[in-house]
Design an enzyme around this catalytic site. Structure first.
Site, PDB file in Angstrom:
ATOM      1  N   LEU A 193       0.772  -1.237   0.058  1.00 18.99           N
ATOM      2  CA  LEU A 193      -0.126   0.014  -0.156  1.00 18.99           C
ATOM      3  C   LEU A 193       0.807   1.101  -0.214  1.00 18.99           C
ATOM      4  CD1 LEU A 193      -2.601  -0.708   2.799  1.00 18.99           C
ATOM      5  CD2 LEU A 193      -3.219  -0.024   0.219  1.00 18.99           C
ATOM      6  N   ASP A 194       0.795   2.165  -0.920  1.00 15.65           N
ATOM      7  CA  ASP A 194       1.643   3.303  -0.881  1.00 15.65           C
ATOM      8  C   ASP A 194       1.294   4.087   0.181  1.00 15.65           C
ATOM      9  OD1 ASP A 194       0.044   5.282  -3.465  1.00 15.65           O
ATOM     10  OD2 ASP A 194      -0.796   4.507  -1.878  1.00 15.65           O
ATOM     11  N   ALA A 195       2.056   5.222   0.415  1.00 13.61           N
ATOM     12  CA  ALA A 195       2.131   5.980   1.690  1.00 13.61           C
ATOM     13  C   ALA A 195       0.587   6.701   1.905  1.00 13.61           C
ATOM     14  CB  ALA A 195       3.291   6.879   1.698  1.00 13.61           C
ATOM     15  N   SER A 250      -2.217   5.946   1.258  1.00 14.70           N
ATOM     16  CA  SER A 250      -3.371   4.959   1.119  1.00 14.70           C
ATOM     17  C   SER A 250      -3.474   4.288   2.562  1.00 14.70           C
ATOM     18  CB  SER A 250      -3.327   3.922   0.275  1.00 14.70           C
ATOM     19  OG  SER A 250      -2.962   4.462  -0.853  1.00 14.70           O
TER      20      SER A 250
END
Lengths: 388, 323
Positions: free
Chosen positions: B101-103, B105
């Site tokens: 999961l990117d930062a 999200s």
């Protein structure tokens, strides 16, 4: 132990991650305020309606779709397209305001004051699209018109009159104008065009476009059944003419009527707001929301009224087209339910009660979209969704 | 004879999921979990130091005693096994991550401990879908499709109605269904393709373009709207791009305020551990739950000759299918 934990983290972090610790990431910019500078673009206005595009689909070999390449392909490698299953955009010269589908032909009308206001394509063997002069001979008319071709109406003031509505039946069509009344063309074997029936008249290549007389007031809506026609005047009276063997003319008898006669029965004294008819069944909605129906009820389109104690003609000797599958024919309009507008399919009725209440009567197994008026298509899809 | 720390570690092996908060890099989550697990495992009661017999010389003996040194046997603790000398028993625990999961999200983030990493590999080789909830807003377009980006354009959105939105959604769904069929490696006109499609297993194997298997609008109140997406092989940036493109299709602009993963394969929000529960005890409980769920699923299947991999594949794809 605490020492080992501290050593653990930097070992696994890449060089880029040293910046962000456990706090949230630094934001590039604040969340935008609504009053910040910069133009606001408007691509679509708030009350924009979809543009008047025409889409066609269905059986194309009669030319009714108006795209000649479906019937006669442009290149030798392509095959003729018999059925067009999905909506196909038809380019029209003017913005079309009214369109109607008949049995193998289509009429489109534009509410313009130009000389050319009406286009027809498809089957023309009964001159339902008027006289379509062939390229080589001015005495011959095309039997199949593959492209939307202008239909010349015999108007007194062609550049003042607008076409309000068109309607098509099996082999005849009606054109309603705002100043000059109703014009009819096509087959008149049963008087559906509202003129005297001529024995053994040849309809193919006929120039006759008749202006229908005999109405008490201005006609505001026309509707064509298979071989009969209904007219609604602005005083709320309904006139009908044509084939009446199933009582679809609602005139109280089962014979042909060749000039428009006012419909009585329960409709006497009622102000009708809208009429609709298809095949051999007819419906009318009055201004106070009552629904009246008459005509063929083979598929029990009008059975809701059977519980009432209205008198109905049960002997069917005079009828020709009835199959007697347990249905009745109603030869006078009967009131049965409340409704707002109504649509008629080949074998079913769909009164639209309100935006959310829809009831259907009759046999819905075959609902041919090709034959249903384009301007009511969105509402009808709503009906179809709920039917299915 | 295994030490209590090792026994605790063995009970910690498996899969579990945490709720990754927004604004935190996933690596920090993983490191925090690893740190907490280490703390928990190393805090188990230390075993008593073993003793060994050493022959110690008696210092009080007179040096002029005849015949050599006088030694006495004594049981002394083995200093080489002292925790201050050896250090903690566990210095490193393998904690693996599932789909990233990117930062910016948030949502379900699957982690695996120890032997669970092997299961994690197998899990992600089979086709699982993920479910997201996207909070979006009409009216702005930014350079990175998020609310924090630089504003590229602002536009009106009064003309947007729910039916226009639904039309765009069905168009997107149609395109994605077509991609699903295209990227599955079976011939579309074969019986095999039909059987796979009936079971819901038609789709790409392994890497492919991101495909949305399901998309719908669950809340619509201009300028805000919420979408629910089920997808394969996606990235969060791709989902934000989808929102941006949806805004363009509607002749306006849209931006994604938040991406939240609500399900990753069989792991849902209910099973996710929040930040205050990132301790070894809670993780152990979560892993026990996962193990019992797996056991009950295995028990309910009567096909014993099929490999575990295949059954887990069917289970996961059935749970991943849009209901």
């Amino acid at each position: 132990m605490a020492l080992s934990c501290v050593r653990l983290c930097p070992r696994h972090m890449g060089p880029a991650l040293h910046v962000c610790g456990y706090a949230t990431l630094s934001r590039a910019s604040r969340p935008q305020e609504k009053s910040s500078g910069g133009p606001v673009f408007q691509y679509v206005g708030e009350h924009r309606q979809p543009t008047h595009k025409v889409f066609v689909w269905g059986f194309s070999f009669t030319g009714a779709l108006g795209i000649p390449s479906f019937v006669v392909p442009d290149s030798g490698r392509k095959k003729p397209r018999k059925y067009q299953f999905t909506p196909y955009r038809l380019e029209t010269a003017e913005q079309i305001s009214s369109a109607a589908c008949g049995y193998g032909f289509t009429l489109m009308a534009s509410s313009t004051k130009d000389v050319t206001k009406l286009w027809g394509m498809g089957l023309n063997k009964d001159s339902q699209l008027g006289f379509q002069r062939t390229q080589h001979s001015r005495h011959k008319s095309y039997d199949y018109v593959l492209e939307p071709s202008p239909v010349a109406l015999p108007l007194i003031q062609p550049q003042q009159t607008r076409v309000v509505q068109v309607s098509c039946g099996r082999a005849h069509s009606l054109v309603l104008t705002d100043q000059e009344g109703v014009f009819s063309m096509g087959n008149n074997a049963y008087g559906q065009c509202g003129r005297t029936i001529v024995e053994e008249e040849v309809y193919s290549g006929s120039h006759v476009i008749h202006r229908i007389e005999g109405f008490s007031s201005r006609v505001v809506q026309v509707a064509c059944g298979q071989d009969h026609s209904l007219f609604l005047t602005d005083t709320g009276k309904v006139f009908s003419c044509g084939w009446g063997a199933d009582g679809q003319t609602g005139l109280g008898h089962h014979s042909i009527s060749s000039c428009p006669v006012e419909v009585g029965g329960d409709l006497g004294g009622v102000e009708v707001q809208q009429i609709s008819t298809y095949g051999d069944c007819s419906l009318a909605v009055s201004r106070d929301g009552q629904l009246f129906g008459w005509g063929n009820s083979e598929y029990r389109q009008l059975t809701l009224a059977t519980e009432s104690t209205q008198v109905r003609r049960s002997d069917v000797q005079g009828c020709r087209n009835e199959l007697n599958i347990g249905g009745d024919t109603y030869w006078k309009p009967y009131r049965f339910v409340n409704g707002l507008t109504c649509f008629i399919g080949l074998k079913c009725l769909i009164p639209l009660m309100s935006l959310h209440g829809i009831m259907t009567y009759g046999n819905i197994q075959y609902l041919d979209l090709q034959k249903i008026k384009k301007q009511h298509l969105l509402r009808l899809f709503l009906c179809m969704k709920i039917c299915n | 004879m295994r030490s209590p720390a090792v026994r605790m570690f063995r009970s910690l092996e498996g899969l579990f999921c945490v709720y990754k908060p927004a604004g935190v890099h996933w690596k920090l989550v993983r490191d925090t979990i690893e740190t907490n697990l280490l703390k928990g495992v190393n805090a188990t009661s230390a075993q008593p130091l073993p003793h060994e017999v050493r022959f110690l010389s008696n210092p009080n003996n007179k040096p002029e005693a005849a015949g050599g040194l006088a030694l006495r046997a004594a049981a002394v603790p083995v200093l080489s096994k002292h925790p201050l000398v050896t250090g903690p028993e566990f210095q490193h625990i393998k904690v693996g991550v599932g789909h990233l999961l990117d930062a910016s999200s948030s949502g379900v983030f699957v982690l695996a401990v120890g032997n669970g990493n092997r299961t994690l590999n197998d899990l992600y080789r089979t086709r699982t879908t993920r479910e997201y909830t996207l909070e979006c807003e009409f009216g702005t377009a930014t350079h990175d499709f998020t609310q924090m980006g630089r504003v590229v354009e602002r536009s009106t959105y009064d003309h947007i109605t729910l039916d226009k939105m639904e039309r765009v959604i069905s168009m997107l769904e149609g395109a994605n269904q077509k991609a699903l069929r295209m990227y599955s490696s079976v011939d579309m006109s074969s019986q095999e393709a039909y059987e796979l499609a009936v079971k819901g297993l038609l789709g790409p194997d392994g890497k492919s373009v991101p495909i949305l298997t399901g998309l719908r609008c669950i809340h619509f109140q201009p300028p805000n709207f919420t979408l629910e997406v089920q997808c394969l092989n996606e990235t969060q940036k791709y989902l934000r791009k989808v929102v941006h493109e949806m805004g363009l299709e509607l002749r306006s602009t849209a931006v994604c305020k938040g991406v939240r993963r609500t399900r990753d394969g069989p792991f849902t929000l209910q099973d996710a551990l929040t930040r205050h529960h990132w301790t070894a005890a809670d993780v152990m409980q979560a892993i026990q739950q996962y193990r019992s769920k797996k056991r009950s699923k295995k028990g309910s299947r009567t096909l014993t000759d099929k490999a575990v991999l295949q059954t887990s594949e069917e289970t996961l794809s059935l749970s991943g299918k849009r209901s």
